[in-house]
Motif scaffolding. Structure first.
Motif, PDB file in Angstrom:
ATOM      1  N   LYS A  78       0.742  -1.323  -0.018  1.00  0.00           N
ATOM      2  CA  LYS A  78       0.041  -0.041  -0.052  1.00  0.00           C
ATOM      3  C   LYS A  78       0.929   1.329   0.020  1.00  0.00           C
ATOM      4  N   LYS A  79       2.081   1.024   0.556  1.00  0.00           N
ATOM      5  CA  LYS A  79       3.025   2.226   0.467  1.00  0.00           C
ATOM      6  C   LYS A  79       3.490   3.074  -0.950  1.00  0.00           C
ATOM      7  N   CYS A  80       3.311   2.106  -2.150  1.00  0.00           N
ATOM      8  CA  CYS A  80       3.675   2.494  -3.336  1.00  0.00           C
ATOM      9  C   CYS A  80       2.473   3.141  -3.847  1.00  0.00           C
ATOM     10  N   ALA A  81       2.719   4.494  -4.374  1.00  0.00           N
ATOM     11  CA  ALA A  81       1.780   5.301  -4.803  1.00  0.00           C
ATOM     12  C   ALA A  81       1.668   5.165  -6.465  1.00  0.00           C
ATOM     13  N   LYS A  82       2.763   4.554  -7.010  1.00  0.00           N
ATOM     14  CA  LYS A  82       2.280   4.310  -8.420  1.00  0.00           C
ATOM     15  C   LYS A  82       2.509   2.845  -8.815  1.00  0.00           C
ATOM     16  N   PRO A  83       1.577   1.878  -8.402  1.00  0.00           N
ATOM     17  CA  PRO A  83       1.734   0.506  -8.479  1.00  0.00           C
ATOM     18  C   PRO A  83       1.773   0.150  -9.982  1.00  0.00           C
ATOM     19  N   GLU A  84       1.109   0.958 -10.758  1.00  0.00           N
ATOM     20  CA  GLU A  84       0.971   0.491 -12.301  1.00  0.00           C
ATOM     21  C   GLU A  84       2.236   0.533 -12.786  1.00  0.00           C
ATOM     22  N   LEU A  85       3.159   1.338 -12.506  1.00  0.00           N
ATOM     23  CA  LEU A  85       4.314   1.526 -13.231  1.00  0.00           C
ATOM     24  C   LEU A  85       5.543   0.479 -12.536  1.00  0.00           C
ATOM     25  N   LEU A  86       5.201   0.177 -11.269  1.00  0.00           N
ATOM     26  CA  LEU A  86       6.116  -1.201 -10.691  1.00  0.00           C
ATOM     27  C   LEU A  86       5.504  -2.350 -11.444  1.00  0.00           C
ATOM     28  N   VAL A  87       4.139  -2.601 -11.854  1.00  0.00           N
ATOM     29  CA  VAL A  87       3.873  -3.553 -12.529  1.00  0.00           C
ATOM     30  C   VAL A  87       4.183  -3.586 -13.824  1.00  0.00           C
ATOM     31  N   GLN A  88       4.607  -2.597 -14.479  1.00  0.00           N
ATOM     32  CA  GLN A  88       5.264  -2.484 -15.973  1.00  0.00           C
ATOM     33  C   GLN A  88       6.760  -2.968 -15.697  1.00  0.00           C
ATOM     34  N   TRP A  89       7.397  -2.617 -14.625  1.00  0.00           N
ATOM     35  CA  TRP A  89       8.695  -2.959 -14.335  1.00  0.00           C
ATOM     36  C   TRP A  89       8.977  -4.421 -14.221  1.00  0.00           C
ATOM     37  N   ALA A  90       8.032  -4.801 -13.418  1.00  0.00           N
ATOM     38  CA  ALA A  90       8.085  -6.350 -13.388  1.00  0.00           C
ATOM     39  C   ALA A  90       7.639  -7.136 -14.503  1.00  0.00           C
ATOM     40  N   ASP A  91       6.609  -6.674 -15.340  1.00  0.00           N
ATOM     41  CA  ASP A  91       6.413  -7.316 -16.655  1.00  0.00           C
ATOM     42  C   ASP A  91       7.526  -7.084 -17.804  1.00  0.00           C
ATOM     43  N   ALA A  92       8.422  -6.167 -17.697  1.00  0.00           N
ATOM     44  CA  ALA A  92       9.388  -6.178 -18.519  1.00  0.00           C
ATOM     45  C   ALA A  92      10.368  -7.016 -18.170  1.00  0.00           C
ATOM     46  N   GLN A  93      10.389  -7.648 -17.112  1.00  0.00           N
ATOM     47  CA  GLN A  93      11.511  -8.611 -16.746  1.00  0.00           C
ATOM     48  C   GLN A  93      10.850 -10.096 -17.313  1.00  0.00           C
ATOM     49  N   MET A  94       9.723 -10.122 -17.670  1.00  0.00           N
ATOM     50  CA  MET A  94       9.353 -11.214 -18.535  1.00  0.00           C
ATOM     51  C   MET A  94       9.698 -11.573 -19.852  1.00  0.00           C
ATOM     52  N   GLU A  95      10.259 -10.360 -20.475  1.00  0.00           N
ATOM     53  CA  GLU A  95      10.837 -10.439 -21.837  1.00  0.00           C
ATOM     54  C   GLU A  95      12.033 -11.088 -21.938  1.00  0.00           C
ATOM     55  N   LEU A  96      12.434 -11.621 -23.212  1.00  0.00           N
ATOM     56  CA  LEU A  96      13.471 -12.563 -23.331  1.00  0.00           C
ATOM     57  C   LEU A  96      14.908 -12.279 -22.998  1.00  0.00           C
ATOM     58  N   GLU A  97      15.390 -11.173 -23.427  1.00  0.00           N
ATOM     59  CA  GLU A  97      16.860 -10.687 -23.050  1.00  0.00           C
ATOM     60  C   GLU A  97      16.835 -10.679 -21.433  1.00  0.00           C
ATOM     61  N   ALA A  98      15.636  -9.865 -21.003  1.00  0.00           N
ATOM     62  CA  ALA A  98      15.676  -9.553 -19.476  1.00  0.00           C
ATOM     63  C   ALA A  98      15.873 -10.954 -18.728  1.00  0.00           C
ATOM     64  N   ILE A  99      15.221 -11.762 -19.028  1.00  0.00           N
ATOM     65  CA  ILE A  99      15.022 -13.312 -18.594  1.00  0.00           C
ATOM     66  C   ILE A  99      16.502 -13.930 -18.547  1.00  0.00           C
ATOM     67  N   LEU A 100      17.057 -13.544 -19.785  1.00  0.00           N
ATOM     68  CA  LEU A 100      18.490 -14.473 -19.961  1.00  0.00           C
ATOM     69  C   LEU A 100      19.274 -13.744 -19.058  1.00  0.00           C
ATOM     70  N   ARG A 101      19.582 -12.509 -18.967  1.00  0.00           N
ATOM     71  CA  ARG A 101      20.370 -11.472 -18.072  1.00  0.00           C
ATOM     72  C   ARG A 101      20.189 -11.816 -16.570  1.00  0.00           C
ATOM     73  N   ALA A 102      18.681 -11.729 -16.243  1.00  0.00           N
ATOM     74  CA  ALA A 102      18.235 -11.960 -14.846  1.00  0.00           C
ATOM     75  C   ALA A 102      18.985 -13.344 -14.201  1.00  0.00           C
ATOM     76  N   TYR A 103      18.627 -14.401 -15.150  1.00  0.00           N
ATOM     77  CA  TYR A 103      19.166 -15.931 -14.773  1.00  0.00           C
ATOM     78  C   TYR A 103      20.603 -16.120 -14.624  1.00  0.00           C
ATOM     79  N   GLY A 104      21.294 -15.741 -15.752  1.00  0.00           N
ATOM     80  CA  GLY A 104      22.776 -16.148 -16.173  1.00  0.00           C
ATOM     81  C   GLY A 104      23.555 -15.025 -16.570  1.00  0.00           C
ATOM     82  N   GLY A 105      23.263 -13.832 -16.462  1.00  0.00           N
ATOM     83  CA  GLY A 105      24.185 -12.825 -16.733  1.00  0.00           C
ATOM     84  C   GLY A 105      23.986 -12.428 -18.357  1.00  0.00           C
ATOM     85  N   PRO A 106      25.160 -11.589 -18.681  1.00  0.00           N
ATOM     86  CA  PRO A 106      24.934 -11.201 -19.953  1.00  0.00           C
ATOM     87  C   PRO A 106      25.959 -12.010 -20.879  1.00  0.00           C
ATOM     88  N   LYS A 107      26.536 -12.949 -20.498  1.00  0.00           N
ATOM     89  CA  LYS A 107      27.206 -13.901 -21.607  1.00  0.00           C
ATOM     90  C   LYS A 107      26.407 -14.994 -22.218  1.00  0.00           C
TER      91      LYS A 107
END
Length: 585
Positions: A404-433
């Motif tokens: 409830k502290k978050c005043a802009k939850p819609e933007l944080l949802v977009q931030w989380a959603d961006a992490q479900m994209e392919l390059e973001a997934i790869l980098r989040a899991y195994g790094g840039p290599k």
């Protein structure tokens, strides 16, 4: 490698990855904003949430030249664009992790901020498991909450409780407006929304979708040394009797040498019941809940369970199982598996090869390659199940919880959603290599590969988020990891042996008890019952197997059943039945 709640230490936060994706949002303004502040402007989506019209959220264009197998279902590579022209700051609490290192300086942290223009102030919580949750609960009780929690293992009941109290935000309507990648994932996996919904049909966390095929059989996976099987002139056992015959042959031949042979090995973190009991009745393991014709029941007080105890006790009494099976830890198991010279164990109950020996991916003759994941055994009454996890693997709640502290939850949802994209997934899991696969390169399943890593697990520190964040890893995505014939990983044989030796014996899905959510009163009642029942079942199982209690003695068996009844099997099942019916309502 797997990401499975029912898996072992070192596996539960591992998996595979690939690509580059993006969100485009209408933006305005300038300067540094706080996600807790209602002043200033961020994206058009945020303005729309305040009444400024329909949100303008679109996916970025697909990257050209990508290779996908025919019929591919999963994340795709797109251009990732900023979510806002202004840098916006959110405060997020996360667990400390050795692999991640300092979240602030982590390579993926910097990359994601450069792409999304979202800055995070991290509250890094030290400790492990219960220690972290104790600190989190103390923060909540003191009213000292961040904009979000990420990678904190809130239970479904905790999410529901805090959601009903208004502490956690219902993101259901935000998913429909701002989470285009998650929307697609939920279309690809139709049960996903049901699995993340609380009983009030609200969604209090941004999930992680991870369809790990081999994880679905991990709880019962068991290995035998195929070289030893050949040396004693027998075949891979199909029945419980043939299994015992094989272990006796291992012991008699003393293939480990000098009396060191351990025909079959286990340790405390890989329960025996999830393999052997499935030759007598369907048994998913702790908390031993099953569904029979719509009625929730337990396995640990049935006559078939007793027959399984007699069988395992018989092997233990003959010296076919290591004497420290209930006390050996991972280090001891590795000492058995990695014994110098020739192998000393004929088989092991383990989630994968790394649970009992080292994995050398470079050596085609490495010891781990000699051990085959065998099919479940057919019992005396023709029962033969592989406890298949249809529902507990694939959709994980509590990956990102917005408060409830978050005043802009819609933007944080977009931030989380961006992490479900392919390059973001790869980098989040195994790094840039990582590399995009070339046409003709094959993945784990023998189809066109999508991406490749230099190794299945990237052991470098401070470059990834080690699977603590939301990601979308479909089965096609996971199996789209490139297989290098010169550097064969364990992923390909693990997939193939799961497909051939466990999938054919999976139980009907309706027999599996689903991941239900309890309300506050139910959760309070369940906690003590569940803890006490688990303690009694585990202790009695070890005593029956080792002979401290005799499973052939009617009095000992009846005393055990009386003990679990007195603890409260009946009220425990009543709670689970009510939650099960709510889940299906």
């Amino acid at each position: 490698m797997p990401n499975n709640a029912a898996g072992p230490t070192g596996i539960s936060r591992r998996s595979l990855i690939a690509g580059a994706l993006g969100l485009t949002a209408a933006t305005a303004g300038g300067g540094l904003l706080s996600g807790c502040s209602s002043s200033g402007s961020t994206s058009g989506a945020a303005d729309a949430a305040a009444g400024g019209g329909a949100p303008s959220v679109t996916l970025g264009p697909k990257l050209a030249g990508m290779q996908y197998p025919d019929g591919y279902v999963g994340p795709v590579a797109r251009e990732l664009k900023p979510l806002t022209t202004e840098k916006v700051t959110f405060k997020i609490a996360v667990p400390q992790d050795v692999t991640i290192g300092d979240w602030k300086t982590n390579a993926f942290t910097k990359w994601l901020e450069s792409k999304t223009n979202i800055h995070i102030e991290w509250n890094q919580i030290g400790g492990t498991g219960d220690d972290v949750m104790t600190k989190v609960n103390a923060m909540i009780a003191a009213g000292d909450i961040p904009d979000a929690f990420m990678g904190i293992d809130f239970s479904r009941s905790q999410l529901y409780l805090y959601g009903q109290q208004g502490l956690f935000t219902d993101i259901n309507p935000l998913i429909d407006s701002y989470a285009l990648n998650l929307q697609q994932a939920m279309k690809d996996y139709p049960d996903a929304r049901k699995l993340v919904q609380a009983p009030d049909k609200k969604v209090y966390s941004f999930p992680n979708i991870n369809d790990c095929y081999h994880c679905r059989a991990s709880n019962g996976r068991t290995f035998l040394n195929t070289d030893w099987i050949k040396q004693v002139g027998l075949d891979i056992p199909k029945t419980t009797d043939e299994f015992v015959e094989l272990l006796r042959a291992f012991k008699k031949a003393d293939l480990g040498g000098n009396g060191r042979t351990i025909p079959f090995c286990g340790y405390k973190d890989a329960p025996f019941d999830t393999f052997f009991m499935n030759s007598f009745l369907y048994n998913p393991g702790d908390p031993w809940l099953v569904v029979n014709d719509g009625k929730v029941d337990v396995t640990f007080n049935k006559d078939e369970w007793r027959e399984g105890l007699k069988y395992i006790h018989g092997m233990y009494a003959e010296g076919l199982i290591n004497k420290d099976v209930f006390t050996a830890d991972q280090d001891q198991m590795n000492r058995y598996g990695n014994a110098p010279g020739k192998p000393i164990i004929g088989g092991a109950r383990s989630y994968y090869w790394g649970g009992f020996l080292d994995i050398d991916q470079k050596d085609p003759n490495a010891r781990w390659r000699k051990y085959l994941a065998i099919p479940p055994l057919e019992g005396p009454n023709k029962v033969r199940y592989a406890a298949w996890n249809y529902l507990g693997v694939g959709v994980e709640v509590s990956q990102l919880v917005i408060t409830k502290k978050c005043a802009k939850p819609e933007l944080l949802v977009q931030w989380a959603d961006a992490q479900m994209e392919l390059e973001a997934i790869l980098r989040a899991y195994g790094g840039p290599k990582f590399e995009w696969a070339k046409k003709g390169e094959l993945g784990i399943n023998g189809k066109q590969a999508v991406y490749g890593f230099s190794a299945t697990w990237n052991t470098e520190k401070n470059i990834s988020w080690n699977q603590y964040n939301p990601m979308y890893r479909s089965q096609d995505f996971r199996l789209g990891e490139r297989v290098n014939p010169k550097d064969l990983t364990f992923e390909s044989p693990l997939y193939q042996q799961t497909l051939e030796n466990y999938f054919p014996y999976k139980q009907p899905q309706e027999m599996q008890f689903p991941p239900v959510t309890l309300d506050q009163d139910q959760a309070a009642q369940e906690a003590e019952l569940k803890t006490n029942l688990k303690s009694e079942v585990d202790l009695s199982f070890s005593k029956f197997v080792t002979g401290q209690l005799d499973p052939n003695d009617d009095a000992a068996w009846n005393d055990y059943k009386d003990r679990v009844e007195k603890i409260g099997v009946k009220p425990y099942l009543e709670l689970q039945q009510a939650a099960y019916e709510t889940y299906n309502s």
